[in-house]
Design a protein around this motif. Structure first.
Motif, PDB file in Angstrom:
ATOM      1  N   ALA A   1       0.756  -1.012   0.043  1.00 11.59           N
ATOM      2  CA  ALA A   1      -0.042   0.020  -0.141  1.00 11.59           C
ATOM      3  C   ALA A   1       0.812   1.167   0.017  1.00 11.59           C
ATOM      4  CB  ALA A   1      -1.223   0.006   1.289  1.00 11.59           C
ATOM      5  N   SER A   2       1.975   1.156   0.642  1.00  7.78           N
ATOM      6  CA  SER A   2       3.078   2.258   0.742  1.00  7.78           C
ATOM      7  C   SER A   2       3.465   2.537  -0.655  1.00  7.78           C
ATOM      8  CB  SER A   2       3.812   2.043   1.882  1.00  7.78           C
ATOM      9  OG  SER A   2       3.299   2.020   3.142  1.00  7.78           O
ATOM     10  N   LYS A   3       3.858   1.525  -1.268  1.00  7.55           N
ATOM     11  CA  LYS A   3       4.504   1.765  -2.585  1.00  7.55           C
ATOM     12  C   LYS A   3       3.431   2.418  -3.625  1.00  7.55           C
ATOM     13  CE  LYS A   3       7.352  -2.507  -2.463  1.00  7.55           C
ATOM     14  NZ  LYS A   3       7.603  -3.881  -3.076  1.00  7.55           N
ATOM     15  N   ILE A   4       2.240   2.010  -3.351  1.00  6.91           N
ATOM     16  CA  ILE A   4       0.968   2.653  -4.270  1.00  6.91           C
ATOM     17  C   ILE A   4       1.068   4.295  -4.109  1.00  6.91           C
ATOM     18  CG2 ILE A   4      -1.429   2.832  -4.686  1.00  6.91           C
ATOM     19  CD1 ILE A   4      -1.380  -0.384  -4.120  1.00  6.91           C
ATOM     20  N   GLY A   5       1.093   4.336  -2.641  1.00  9.55           N
ATOM     21  CA  GLY A   5       0.975   5.902  -2.326  1.00  9.55           C
ATOM     22  C   GLY A   5       2.005   6.571  -2.719  1.00  9.55           C
ATOM     23  N   LEU A   6       3.385   6.108  -2.441  1.00  6.53           N
ATOM     24  CA  LEU A   6       4.512   6.798  -2.972  1.00  6.53           C
ATOM     25  C   LEU A   6       4.431   7.306  -4.655  1.00  6.53           C
ATOM     26  CD1 LEU A   6       7.332   5.248  -0.727  1.00  6.53           C
ATOM     27  CD2 LEU A   6       6.175   7.560  -0.649  1.00  6.53           C
ATOM     28  N   MET A   7       4.151   6.187  -4.949  1.00 10.95           N
ATOM     29  CA  MET A   7       4.060   6.304  -6.913  1.00 10.95           C
ATOM     30  C   MET A   7       3.062   7.324  -7.118  1.00 10.95           C
ATOM     31  SD  MET A   7       5.282   5.109  -9.646  1.00 10.95           S
ATOM     32  CE  MET A   7       5.984   3.742  -9.539  1.00 10.95           C
TER      33      MET A   7
ATOM     34  N   SER B   1       1.981   4.839 -15.324  1.00  6.94           N
ATOM     35  CA  SER B   1       1.380   4.249 -16.398  1.00  6.94           C
ATOM     36  C   SER B   1       0.451   3.046 -15.906  1.00  6.94           C
ATOM     37  CB  SER B   1       2.514   3.548 -17.415  1.00  6.94           C
ATOM     38  OG  SER B   1       3.299   2.242 -16.971  1.00  6.94           O
ATOM     39  N   PRO B   2      -0.263   2.736 -17.102  1.00 10.55           N
ATOM     40  CA  PRO B   2      -1.437   1.678 -16.615  1.00 10.55           C
ATOM     41  C   PRO B   2      -0.508   0.329 -16.453  1.00 10.55           C
ATOM     42  CG  PRO B   2      -2.099   2.848 -18.767  1.00 10.55           C
ATOM     43  CD  PRO B   2      -0.761   3.464 -18.365  1.00 10.55           C
ATOM     44  N   THR B   3       0.576  -0.021 -16.959  1.00 10.94           N
ATOM     45  CA  THR B   3       1.182  -1.030 -16.738  1.00 10.94           C
ATOM     46  C   THR B   3       1.925  -1.293 -15.131  1.00 10.94           C
ATOM     47  OG1 THR B   3       1.847  -1.481 -19.252  1.00 10.94           O
ATOM     48  CG2 THR B   3       3.232  -2.667 -17.495  1.00 10.94           C
ATOM     49  N   GLU B   4       2.472   0.001 -14.969  1.00  9.88           N
ATOM     50  CA  GLU B   4       2.960   0.089 -13.587  1.00  9.88           C
ATOM     51  C   GLU B   4       1.811  -0.098 -12.618  1.00  9.88           C
ATOM     52  OE1 GLU B   4       6.980   3.179 -14.360  1.00  9.88           O
ATOM     53  OE2 GLU B   4       4.727   3.926 -14.104  1.00  9.88           O
ATOM     54  N   ALA B   5       0.764   0.697 -12.965  1.00 11.08           N
ATOM     55  CA  ALA B   5      -0.323   0.701 -12.092  1.00 11.08           C
ATOM     56  C   ALA B   5      -0.889  -0.602 -11.840  1.00 11.08           C
ATOM     57  CB  ALA B   5      -1.544   1.690 -12.366  1.00 11.08           C
ATOM     58  N   GLN B   6      -1.177  -1.522 -12.773  1.00 13.02           N
ATOM     59  CA  GLN B   6      -1.645  -2.929 -12.624  1.00 13.02           C
ATOM     60  C   GLN B   6      -0.607  -3.765 -11.901  1.00 13.02           C
ATOM     61  OE1 GLN B   6      -4.580  -3.825 -13.546  1.00 13.02           O
ATOM     62  NE2 GLN B   6      -4.062  -5.885 -12.449  1.00 13.02           N
ATOM     63  N   SER B   7       0.636  -3.368 -12.083  1.00 14.21           N
ATOM     64  CA  SER B   7       1.773  -4.177 -11.271  1.00 14.21           C
ATOM     65  C   SER B   7       1.683  -3.859  -9.624  1.00 14.21           C
ATOM     66  CB  SER B   7       2.924  -4.029 -11.794  1.00 14.21           C
ATOM     67  OG  SER B   7       4.042  -4.662 -10.980  1.00 14.21           O
ATOM     68  N   LEU B   8       1.487  -2.668  -9.419  1.00 11.83           N
ATOM     69  CA  LEU B   8       1.284  -2.305  -7.840  1.00 11.83           C
ATOM     70  C   LEU B   8       0.026  -3.108  -7.278  1.00 11.83           C
ATOM     71  CD1 LEU B   8       2.600   1.200  -8.258  1.00 11.83           C
ATOM     72  CD2 LEU B   8       3.483  -0.484  -7.022  1.00 11.83           C
ATOM     73  N   PHE B   9      -1.055  -2.856  -8.036  1.00 17.00           N
ATOM     74  CA  PHE B   9      -2.475  -3.344  -7.709  1.00 17.00           C
ATOM     75  C   PHE B   9      -2.362  -4.927  -7.490  1.00 17.00           C
ATOM     76  CE2 PHE B   9      -4.510   0.359  -9.925  1.00 17.00           C
ATOM     77  CZ  PHE B   9      -4.358   1.397  -8.739  1.00 17.00           C
ATOM     78  N   SER B  10      -1.898  -5.587  -8.407  1.00 16.08           N
ATOM     79  CA  SER B  10      -1.561  -7.020  -8.342  1.00 16.08           C
ATOM     80  C   SER B  10      -0.678  -7.435  -7.123  1.00 16.08           C
ATOM     81  CB  SER B  10      -0.943  -7.470  -9.383  1.00 16.08           C
ATOM     82  OG  SER B  10      -1.750  -7.253 -10.690  1.00 16.08           O
ATOM     83  N   ALA B  11       0.315  -6.552  -6.728  1.00 18.95           N
ATOM     84  CA  ALA B  11       1.089  -7.087  -5.815  1.00 18.95           C
ATOM     85  C   ALA B  11       0.449  -6.944  -4.302  1.00 18.95           C
ATOM     86  CB  ALA B  11       2.614  -6.112  -5.654  1.00 18.95           C
ATOM     87  N   LEU B  12      -0.362  -5.643  -4.107  1.00 21.00           N
ATOM     88  CA  LEU B  12      -1.286  -5.571  -3.145  1.00 21.00           C
ATOM     89  C   LEU B  12      -2.286  -6.613  -2.920  1.00 21.00           C
ATOM     90  CD1 LEU B  12      -2.129  -3.953  -0.742  1.00 21.00           C
ATOM     91  CD2 LEU B  12      -3.804  -2.653  -2.351  1.00 21.00           C
TER      92      LEU B  12
ATOM     93  N   TYR C   1      -9.977   4.311  -5.753  1.00 23.97           N
ATOM     94  CA  TYR C   1      -9.411   5.575  -5.508  1.00 23.97           C
ATOM     95  C   TYR C   1      -8.415   6.009  -6.652  1.00 23.97           C
ATOM     96  CZ  TYR C   1      -8.398  10.328  -3.637  1.00 23.97           C
ATOM     97  OH  TYR C   1      -8.348  11.780  -3.591  1.00 23.97           O
ATOM     98  N   MET C   2      -7.049   5.360  -6.484  1.00 20.90           N
ATOM     99  CA  MET C   2      -6.212   5.657  -7.111  1.00 20.90           C
ATOM    100  C   MET C   2      -6.489   5.637  -8.704  1.00 20.90           C
ATOM    101  SD  MET C   2      -3.956   6.831  -5.170  1.00 20.90           S
ATOM    102  CE  MET C   2      -3.394   6.698  -3.449  1.00 20.90           C
ATOM    103  N   SER C   3      -7.249   4.410  -9.158  1.00 13.89           N
ATOM    104  CA  SER C   3      -7.349   4.096 -10.308  1.00 13.89           C
ATOM    105  C   SER C   3      -8.395   5.098 -11.167  1.00 13.89           C
ATOM    106  CB  SER C   3      -7.687   2.508 -10.749  1.00 13.89           C
ATOM    107  OG  SER C   3      -8.933   2.399  -9.884  1.00 13.89           O
ATOM    108  N   SER C   4      -9.439   5.617 -10.205  1.00  8.27           N
ATOM    109  CA  SER C   4     -10.515   6.444 -10.804  1.00  8.27           C
ATOM    110  C   SER C   4     -10.286   8.014 -10.629  1.00  8.27           C
ATOM    111  CB  SER C   4     -11.838   6.072  -9.896  1.00  8.27           C
ATOM    112  OG  SER C   4     -11.876   6.280  -8.869  1.00  8.27           O
ATOM    113  N   THR C   5      -9.307   8.118  -9.937  1.00  3.87           N
ATOM    114  CA  THR C   5      -8.855   9.702  -9.830  1.00  3.87           C
ATOM    115  C   THR C   5      -7.799  10.161 -10.737  1.00  3.87           C
ATOM    116  OG1 THR C   5      -9.660   9.535  -7.623  1.00  3.87           O
ATOM    117  CG2 THR C   5      -8.537  11.535  -7.952  1.00  3.87           C
TER     118      THR C   5
END
Length: 330
Positions: free
Chosen positions: A41-47, A54-65, A108-112
């Protein structure tokens, strides 16, 4: 993540025992996995706080969570195998907020499109708070039941303390003249503090006579907790059902002790006090009746002492209220 939550919910509703060779998870395992969820979750917040990934980076972070979340819920499923109602409810209560916080940060992160300053950190903080609570989860029946007993006993202890404070205050009032001096100073401040009404002499006596009964109830909880610490509770043994039943009646004692405490504040209603005292007496008797045979044998002396004190304490309140009713009808 919702799928993992559903699997956990279905698992906790099932009475299936743990698979062969499956061991109860440890507190260290639980902490490792909750810390893992917090890290992702912290990685997502920092990013998102620094730039829009990018969509690829976002998906990677979401998958890890999601992966960390699934690992945590797998551990909670292991803890809940064959668990009683108390353990399962405890696990559900700490698991649900974790799922809610993780789903929320992803949505929130994906829709904002533009994250306001500070919002990313707030979303992460919600995940951390849920994980910190989950890290203290009960992982076995004994801990879950013990924690509930301790919580209920504290309620009884608080009732005794508050009632003793009111008694002391009322005794102080009864020894004073009762006259309230009014300052002639035009600049004096008005006291806006509201306190409980002072007790009449009879109400004070009735409150004092109720302390022994509440103390017996507290000692019943102490006996239960002390006994539980030495008891070997396993999911497939009948002792678990015995303890679930004891906990049910113990919670009832806690609730009725609150009723008695409330009824003893002035102005009192003697009938309410009598009713609550009678319910406490009955509740304690039910706890003693529910004690399994092997527990009765091991704590016979302590149990007999509590039963005798219970009878004396209840009789003291009954005699006091009966005397008051008699004086009113004369």
């Amino acid at each position: 993540m919702q799928q993992a939550a559903t699997i956990l919910s279905n698992s906790l509703k099932s009475s299936a025992s743990a698979p062969a060779g499956e061991q109860t998870p440890t507190k260290q395992e639980l902490k490792t996995l909750t810390d893992g969820v917090k890290l992702e979750a912290s990685k997502i917040g920092l990013m998102w706080a620094s730039s829009q990934p990018s969509p690829t980076e976002a998906q990677s972070l979401f998958s890890a969570l999601e992966h960390r979340h699934s690992q945590l819920f797998t551990l909670l499923c292991r803890a809940g195998y064959g668990g009683g109602p108390t353990l399962c409810q405890s696990l559900q209560s700490v698991a649900a907020p974790v799922t809610e916080a993780c789903v929320h940060i992803v949505n929130y992160m994906s829709s904002t499109k533009v994250i306001p300053e500070g919002q990313a950190a707030k979303q992460v903080a919600k995940v951390w708070a849920a994980c910190d609570t989950a890290s203290t989860a009960c992982l076995d029946n004994k801990t879950a039941i013990g924690r509930q007993l301790l919580h209920s006993s504290r309620s009884v202890k608080d009732n005794i303390r508050e009632l003793q404070e009111v008694i002391v205050e009322s005794q102080a009032c009864s020894h004073s003249s009762g006259a309230q001096s009014v300052s002639d100073d035009a600049n004096s401040e008005v006291d806006l503090d509201f306190e409980a009404d002072a007790m009449s002499p009879f109400e004070l006596e009735l409150a004092e006579s109720s302390i022994p009964l509440l103390q017996v109830v507290l000692d019943v909880f102490k006996l239960l907790i002390r006994t539980l610490l030495t008891e070997d509770i396993v999911s497939e043994a009948s002792t678990l059902d015995d303890w679930e039943s004891l906990l049910f009646h113990a919670k009832g004692l806690s609730a009725v002790s609150n009723d008695l405490g409330a009824a003893l504040f002035a102005p009192q209603d003697a009938s309410e006090v009598t009713s609550a005292a009678g319910s406490l007496n009955t509740g304690c008797e039910l706890v003693f009746d529910e004690f399994p045979g092997h527990l009765k044998d091991g704590h016979a002396e302590a149990t007999e002492s509590l039963i005798a004190r219970l009878a004396d304490a209840h009789a003291g309140i009954h005699d006091k209220t009966s005397a008051d009713v008699s004086s009113l009808t004369m």
